[in-house]
Write an enzyme that holds these catalytic residues in place. Sequence first.
Site, PDB file in Angstrom:
ATOM      1  N   HIS A  92      -2.260   0.394   8.744  1.00 22.36           N
ATOM      2  CA  HIS A  92      -3.079  -0.522   7.919  1.00 22.36           C
ATOM      3  C   HIS A  92      -2.120  -1.042   6.866  1.00 22.36           C
ATOM      4  O   HIS A  92      -2.044  -0.543   5.740  1.00 22.36           O
ATOM      5  CB  HIS A  92      -4.243   0.226   7.274  1.00 22.36           C
ATOM      6  CG  HIS A  92      -5.007  -0.604   6.299  1.00 22.36           C
ATOM      7  ND1 HIS A  92      -5.525  -1.841   6.593  1.00 22.36           N
ATOM      8  CD2 HIS A  92      -5.364  -0.348   5.010  1.00 22.36           C
ATOM      9  CE1 HIS A  92      -6.144  -2.323   5.534  1.00 22.36           C
ATOM     10  NE2 HIS A  92      -6.068  -1.442   4.546  1.00 22.36           N
TER      11      HIS A  92
ATOM     12  N   ARG B  62     -11.126  -9.078   9.566  1.00 23.44           N
ATOM     13  CA  ARG B  62     -10.509 -10.297   9.006  1.00 23.44           C
ATOM     14  C   ARG B  62      -9.968 -11.162  10.162  1.00 23.44           C
ATOM     15  O   ARG B  62     -10.131 -12.379  10.195  1.00 23.44           O
ATOM     16  CB  ARG B  62      -9.366  -9.936   8.059  1.00 23.44           C
ATOM     17  CG  ARG B  62      -9.824  -9.286   6.759  1.00 23.44           C
ATOM     18  CD  ARG B  62      -8.662  -8.884   5.873  1.00 23.44           C
ATOM     19  NE  ARG B  62      -9.160  -8.436   4.576  1.00 23.44           N
ATOM     20  CZ  ARG B  62      -8.768  -7.300   3.974  1.00 23.44           C
ATOM     21  NH1 ARG B  62      -7.853  -6.519   4.562  1.00 23.44           N
ATOM     22  NH2 ARG B  62      -9.271  -6.928   2.816  1.00 23.44           N
TER      23      ARG B  62
ATOM     24  N   ARG C 282       0.841  -1.200   0.000  1.00 16.76           N
ATOM     25  CA  ARG C 282       0.000   0.000   0.000  1.00 16.76           C
ATOM     26  C   ARG C 282       0.882   1.258   0.000  1.00 16.76           C
ATOM     27  O   ARG C 282       0.562   2.257  -0.610  1.00 16.76           O
ATOM     28  CB  ARG C 282      -0.918  -0.007   1.216  1.00 16.76           C
ATOM     29  CG  ARG C 282      -1.930  -1.157   1.206  1.00 16.76           C
ATOM     30  CD  ARG C 282      -2.871  -1.084   2.400  1.00 16.76           C
ATOM     31  NE  ARG C 282      -3.756  -2.244   2.454  1.00 16.76           N
ATOM     32  CZ  ARG C 282      -3.479  -3.342   3.125  1.00 16.76           C
ATOM     33  NH1 ARG C 282      -2.328  -3.460   3.766  1.00 16.76           N
ATOM     34  NH2 ARG C 282      -4.325  -4.361   3.144  1.00 16.76           N
TER      35      ARG C 282
HETATM   36  C1  LAC Z   1      -7.832  -3.831   2.098  1.00 16.87           C
HETATM   37  C2  LAC Z   1      -7.651  -2.487   1.453  1.00 16.87           C
HETATM   38  C3  LAC Z   1      -8.871  -1.634   1.719  1.00 16.87           C
HETATM   39  O1  LAC Z   1      -7.188  -4.067   3.138  1.00 16.87           O
HETATM   40  O2  LAC Z   1      -6.479  -1.842   1.914  1.00 16.87           O
HETATM   41  O3  LAC Z   1      -8.658  -4.595   1.614  1.00 16.87           O
END
Ligand code: LAC
Length: 317
Positions: free
Chosen positions: A177, A153, A90
């Site tokens: 993140h 998740r 990312r």
């Molecule tokens: C994910 C993206 C939104 O984790 O970064 O699916």
Amino acid sequence: TKRHTKISVVGVGNVGMAIAQTILTQDLADELALMDAKPDMLRGEMLDLQHAAAFLPRTKISASADYSVTVGSDLCIVTAGARQIPGESRLNLLQRNVALLSDIIPPLAKHSPDSILLIVSNPVDLLTYVSWKLSGFPTNRVIGSGTNLDSSRFRFLIADHLDVNAQDVQAYIVGEHGDSSVALWSSISIGGVPVLSFLEKQQIAYEKHTLENIHKEVINSAYEVINLKGYTSWAIGYSVANLARSLLRDQRKIHPVSVFAKGFYGIDCGDVFLSLPAHLGRGGVLGVTNIHLTDEEVEKLRKSAETILEVQNQLGF
Ligand code: LAC
């Protein structure tokens, strides 16, 4: 009397439309404004959503490539930007998306000066910081979707492993993140029962590496989705609608989201946004919850902050 609420979604690609659809099905706004740079696709998406009106709670749906369509929003959700290509981290998206948000955030903030900004575009922690600087908004009204999705998740994988309902699994992933996120093992509970005593009671073999493998799977499975279908959309759509509900319905719920983290959990290395368990309500970030972290978790969180700042300090904001 229920307050009139308006949500704007800027960027109607797969993520933006998953969010828009979930906002409609969950009746989260009286008005939904869609914005993007491609007028034809934008009008097509608007018409396609409007045609479902007979099956959905009444919501005024508008769309334009002009910022005036977003005027007076209570919540501005920003998903615009290039997305990861398979295998790309990312962080690598950063330069492309900083330039894009530099064009988007100032006019968006001008049209809705009292709104809450909810940034989804990646790398979300850095782009939330950039949005804070560009908007001039107070820190409590600038939030990134952050690890709200990673935590979902995480909860799914733990629930799957223990054969329980993910909604009964209280578990946070915090920090970036991204690859330096931190799983807070010490505060996981199943139906209020701390995870280690839950495992003992259920005579489930507990190996520390099992829990650490689940955290690795959270990170790897996001890459896997991108490798398999090119992007993620449904989980982030539900995750962001979950945040929109807490914000606009003043739920005062705790979510792990990207907030201005300086001063919390010993993070003092700079003006950094990363995910911490934050109380969300109509005023945005109402506070950050002080949950117990082990020394190891505090150290990992500090390292995550430094990872973000290493890149952020080169941005020149
Ligand atoms: C994910 C993206 C939104 O984790 O970064 O699916």
